[in-house]
Design a protein around this motif. Structure first.
Motif, PDB file in Angstrom:
ATOM      1  N   PHE A  43       0.842  -1.192   0.000  1.00  0.00           N
ATOM      2  CA  PHE A  43       0.000   0.000   0.000  1.00  0.00           C
ATOM      3  C   PHE A  43       0.883   1.250   0.000  1.00  0.00           C
ATOM      4  O   PHE A  43       1.747   1.418   0.849  1.00  0.00           O
ATOM      5  CB  PHE A  43      -0.890  -0.008   1.242  1.00  0.00           C
ATOM      6  CG  PHE A  43      -1.861   1.141   1.326  1.00  0.00           C
ATOM      7  CD1 PHE A  43      -3.059   1.091   0.641  1.00  0.00           C
ATOM      8  CD2 PHE A  43      -1.588   2.252   2.099  1.00  0.00           C
ATOM      9  CE1 PHE A  43      -3.967   2.137   0.721  1.00  0.00           C
ATOM     10  CE2 PHE A  43      -2.492   3.296   2.201  1.00  0.00           C
ATOM     11  CZ  PHE A  43      -3.678   3.243   1.501  1.00  0.00           C
ATOM     12  N   GLY A  44       0.664   2.110  -0.995  1.00  0.00           N
ATOM     13  CA  GLY A  44       1.454   3.325  -1.127  1.00  0.00           C
ATOM     14  C   GLY A  44       2.590   3.211  -2.124  1.00  0.00           C
ATOM     15  O   GLY A  44       3.324   4.176  -2.340  1.00  0.00           O
ATOM     16  N   GLU A  45       2.727   2.051  -2.763  1.00  0.00           N
ATOM     17  CA  GLU A  45       3.790   1.883  -3.757  1.00  0.00           C
ATOM     18  C   GLU A  45       3.572   2.807  -4.954  1.00  0.00           C
ATOM     19  O   GLU A  45       4.517   3.221  -5.622  1.00  0.00           O
ATOM     20  CB  GLU A  45       3.849   0.427  -4.212  1.00  0.00           C
ATOM     21  CG  GLU A  45       5.058   0.086  -5.047  1.00  0.00           C
ATOM     22  CD  GLU A  45       5.212  -1.413  -5.239  1.00  0.00           C
ATOM     23  OE1 GLU A  45       6.353  -1.877  -5.363  1.00  0.00           O
ATOM     24  OE2 GLU A  45       4.183  -2.114  -5.257  1.00  0.00           O
ATOM     25  N   VAL A  62      -4.523   5.193  -4.327  1.00  0.00           N
ATOM     26  CA  VAL A  62      -3.330   4.555  -3.765  1.00  0.00           C
ATOM     27  C   VAL A  62      -3.285   3.103  -4.226  1.00  0.00           C
ATOM     28  O   VAL A  62      -4.241   2.353  -4.034  1.00  0.00           O
ATOM     29  CB  VAL A  62      -3.341   4.610  -2.222  1.00  0.00           C
ATOM     30  CG1 VAL A  62      -2.075   3.960  -1.669  1.00  0.00           C
ATOM     31  CG2 VAL A  62      -3.467   6.049  -1.735  1.00  0.00           C
ATOM     32  N   GLY A  63      -2.180   2.701  -4.836  1.00  0.00           N
ATOM     33  CA  GLY A  63      -2.020   1.334  -5.287  1.00  0.00           C
ATOM     34  C   GLY A  63      -1.431   0.441  -4.204  1.00  0.00           C
ATOM     35  O   GLY A  63      -0.617   0.884  -3.385  1.00  0.00           O
ATOM     36  N   ALA A  64      -1.864  -0.812  -4.198  1.00  0.00           N
ATOM     37  CA  ALA A  64      -1.335  -1.842  -3.306  1.00  0.00           C
ATOM     38  C   ALA A  64      -1.119  -3.086  -4.155  1.00  0.00           C
ATOM     39  O   ALA A  64      -1.931  -4.012  -4.158  1.00  0.00           O
ATOM     40  CB  ALA A  64      -2.290  -2.118  -2.151  1.00  0.00           C
ATOM     41  N   GLY A 116      -2.120  -2.270  -9.841  1.00  0.00           N
ATOM     42  CA  GLY A 116      -1.873  -1.139  -8.963  1.00  0.00           C
ATOM     43  C   GLY A 116      -0.406  -0.801  -8.818  1.00  0.00           C
ATOM     44  O   GLY A 116      -0.054   0.117  -8.073  1.00  0.00           O
ATOM     45  N   PHE A 117       0.470  -1.510  -9.546  1.00  0.00           N
ATOM     46  CA  PHE A 117       1.900  -1.194  -9.523  1.00  0.00           C
ATOM     47  C   PHE A 117       2.133   0.244  -9.985  1.00  0.00           C
ATOM     48  O   PHE A 117       3.049   0.920  -9.512  1.00  0.00           O
ATOM     49  CB  PHE A 117       2.653  -2.178 -10.411  1.00  0.00           C
ATOM     50  CG  PHE A 117       4.141  -2.030 -10.365  1.00  0.00           C
ATOM     51  CD1 PHE A 117       4.882  -2.663  -9.384  1.00  0.00           C
ATOM     52  CD2 PHE A 117       4.809  -1.271 -11.319  1.00  0.00           C
ATOM     53  CE1 PHE A 117       6.258  -2.532  -9.340  1.00  0.00           C
ATOM     54  CE2 PHE A 117       6.183  -1.134 -11.284  1.00  0.00           C
ATOM     55  CZ  PHE A 117       6.918  -1.760 -10.287  1.00  0.00           C
ATOM     56  N   ALA A 118       1.300   0.701 -10.926  1.00  0.00           N
ATOM     57  CA  ALA A 118       1.347   2.086 -11.397  1.00  0.00           C
ATOM     58  C   ALA A 118      -0.084   2.601 -11.521  1.00  0.00           C
ATOM     59  O   ALA A 118      -0.979   1.855 -11.927  1.00  0.00           O
ATOM     60  CB  ALA A 118       2.059   2.184 -12.742  1.00  0.00           C
ATOM     61  N   VAL A 119      -0.311   3.852 -11.145  1.00  0.00           N
ATOM     62  CA  VAL A 119      -1.635   4.468 -11.296  1.00  0.00           C
ATOM     63  C   VAL A 119      -1.461   5.877 -11.841  1.00  0.00           C
ATOM     64  O   VAL A 119      -0.427   6.514 -11.630  1.00  0.00           O
ATOM     65  CB  VAL A 119      -2.417   4.521  -9.961  1.00  0.00           C
ATOM     66  CG1 VAL A 119      -2.738   3.135  -9.458  1.00  0.00           C
ATOM     67  CG2 VAL A 119      -1.654   5.314  -8.905  1.00  0.00           C
ATOM     68  N   ALA A 120      -2.462   6.345 -12.549  1.00  0.00           N
ATOM     69  CA  ALA A 120      -2.477   7.716 -13.050  1.00  0.00           C
ATOM     70  C   ALA A 120      -3.890   8.259 -12.954  1.00  0.00           C
ATOM     71  O   ALA A 120      -4.844   7.577 -13.330  1.00  0.00           O
ATOM     72  CB  ALA A 120      -1.974   7.774 -14.491  1.00  0.00           C
ATOM     73  N   LEU A 121      -4.025   9.449 -12.447  1.00  0.00           N
ATOM     74  CA  LEU A 121      -5.316  10.112 -12.319  1.00  0.00           C
ATOM     75  C   LEU A 121      -5.371  11.338 -13.221  1.00  0.00           C
ATOM     76  O   LEU A 121      -4.348  11.788 -13.736  1.00  0.00           O
ATOM     77  CB  LEU A 121      -5.530  10.550 -10.870  1.00  0.00           C
ATOM     78  CG  LEU A 121      -6.225   9.571  -9.930  1.00  0.00           C
ATOM     79  CD1 LEU A 121      -6.066  10.039  -8.495  1.00  0.00           C
ATOM     80  CD2 LEU A 121      -7.709   9.480 -10.258  1.00  0.00           C
ATOM     81  N   ALA A 134      -6.246   5.220 -14.631  1.00  0.00           N
ATOM     82  CA  ALA A 134      -5.512   4.178 -15.341  1.00  0.00           C
ATOM     83  C   ALA A 134      -4.692   3.389 -14.334  1.00  0.00           C
ATOM     84  O   ALA A 134      -4.055   3.969 -13.452  1.00  0.00           O
ATOM     85  CB  ALA A 134      -4.599   4.785 -16.397  1.00  0.00           C
ATOM     86  N   VAL A 135      -4.722   2.063 -14.471  1.00  0.00           N
ATOM     87  CA  VAL A 135      -4.026   1.183 -13.533  1.00  0.00           C
ATOM     88  C   VAL A 135      -3.175   0.191 -14.318  1.00  0.00           C
ATOM     89  O   VAL A 135      -3.674  -0.513 -15.201  1.00  0.00           O
ATOM     90  CB  VAL A 135      -5.019   0.406 -12.645  1.00  0.00           C
ATOM     91  CG1 VAL A 135      -4.263  -0.459 -11.642  1.00  0.00           C
ATOM     92  CG2 VAL A 135      -5.957   1.362 -11.916  1.00  0.00           C
ATOM     93  N   GLY A 136      -1.900   0.127 -13.999  1.00  0.00           N
ATOM     94  CA  GLY A 136      -1.005  -0.826 -14.635  1.00  0.00           C
ATOM     95  C   GLY A 136      -0.892  -2.119 -13.847  1.00  0.00           C
ATOM     96  O   GLY A 136      -0.875  -2.105 -12.611  1.00  0.00           O
ATOM     97  N   ALA A 137      -0.845  -3.247 -14.565  1.00  0.00           N
ATOM     98  CA  ALA A 137      -0.645  -4.572 -13.970  1.00  0.00           C
ATOM     99  C   ALA A 137       0.451  -5.261 -14.787  1.00  0.00           C
ATOM    100  O   ALA A 137       0.179  -6.102 -15.636  1.00  0.00           O
ATOM    101  CB  ALA A 137      -1.932  -5.385 -14.001  1.00  0.00           C
ATOM    102  N   PRO A 138       1.725  -4.926 -14.545  1.00  0.00           N
ATOM    103  CA  PRO A 138       2.801  -5.339 -15.448  1.00  0.00           C
ATOM    104  C   PRO A 138       3.135  -6.820 -15.455  1.00  0.00           C
ATOM    105  O   PRO A 138       3.851  -7.280 -16.341  1.00  0.00           O
ATOM    106  CB  PRO A 138       3.999  -4.520 -14.951  1.00  0.00           C
ATOM    107  CG  PRO A 138       3.689  -4.228 -13.513  1.00  0.00           C
ATOM    108  CD  PRO A 138       2.201  -4.052 -13.468  1.00  0.00           C
TER     109      PRO A 138
END
Length: 225
Positions: A43-45, A62-64, A116-121, A134-138
């Motif tokens: 959480f908070g990454e 906040v991504g976890a 949730g590794f990367a997020v953009a608002l 947008a939520v990244g799941a690499p």
């Protein structure tokens, strides 16, 4: 941090007011702390702020990426839409206005999508007047189960709750067709590149290969209805 007997991620917020941004501060001076949900959930990454629900007040996502679901490290994103929620003092992920859960589809039995590794608002990709998420799941498996192809999901903002409430309701998923591309390692809104009134999204793919060499690539995802 330790909260409720668990080692969880923590987000600290400071109300700096007119204080210079280079003023040194520590956790004891934080205006509030937001604690993660479970042990080592990351959480908070990743974090991003913007206005989802069009009320003129920025919201916090906040991504976890290591949150557990039906698979290890399924990931989750917690969104705090209400300014009042963020003024209650110390709170936790479970108090988020909206929780977007990661997909269960993984790479093998021990897969880790890392949703949730990367997020953009901010940015309005479908031109409906509301910011999108947008939520990244690499580490997400590809459409044909390619290992670690990666994926990006977009949750459209709405007036009701600010965005869809479940990961599968996020619209416009893109996924890479190659293994180990890690699409979604980074996501960032780019503004309206082509002038059609819809914002675009930049997507990082550090594992993108040409002639078996990992050159990496940044792709543009154009907004649409």
């Amino acid at each position: 941090s330790e909260f409720g007997g668990k080692r969880v991620g923590t987000v600290a917020l400071w109300d700096v007011g007119s204080v210079s941004v280079d003023t040194a501060r520590d956790l004891n001076q934080a205006s509030m702390l937001i604690y993660g949900h479970d042990d080592y959930d990351g959480f908070g990454e990743s974090m991003a702020a913007g206005d989802y629900d069009g009320d003129g007040v920025d919201d916090l996502a906040v991504g976890a990426a290591h949150a557990q679901g039906d698979v290890d490290n399924a990931g989750a994103v917690y969104v705090f839409l209400s300014a009042a929620t963020l003024r209650l003092g110390n709170t936790r992920a479970a108090q988020a206005d909206v929780t977007v859960l990661g997909p269960d589809r993984s790479t093998g039995p021990d897969g880790s999508p890392l949703f949730g590794f990367a997020v953009a608002l901010s940015g309005d990709m479908n031109d409906d007047g509301y910011g999108d998420l947008a939520v990244g799941a690499p580490e997400q498996a590809g459409i044909n189960n390619q290992e670690h192809a990666g994926a990006v999901w977009v949750c459209a903002g709405t007036t009701a709750r600010g965005l869809s409430q479940a990961g599968l309701e996020c619209s416009g998923r893109i996924a890479d067709e190659e293994t180990h591309t890690h699409l979604g390692w980074a996501v960032e809104y780019a503004g309206d590149i082509d002038g059609d009134g819809r914002d675009e999204l930049l997507v990082g793919m550090p594992g993108f290969r040409i002639d078996d060499l990992e050159w990496g690539e940044v792709g543009i995802w154009y907004g649409a209805d």
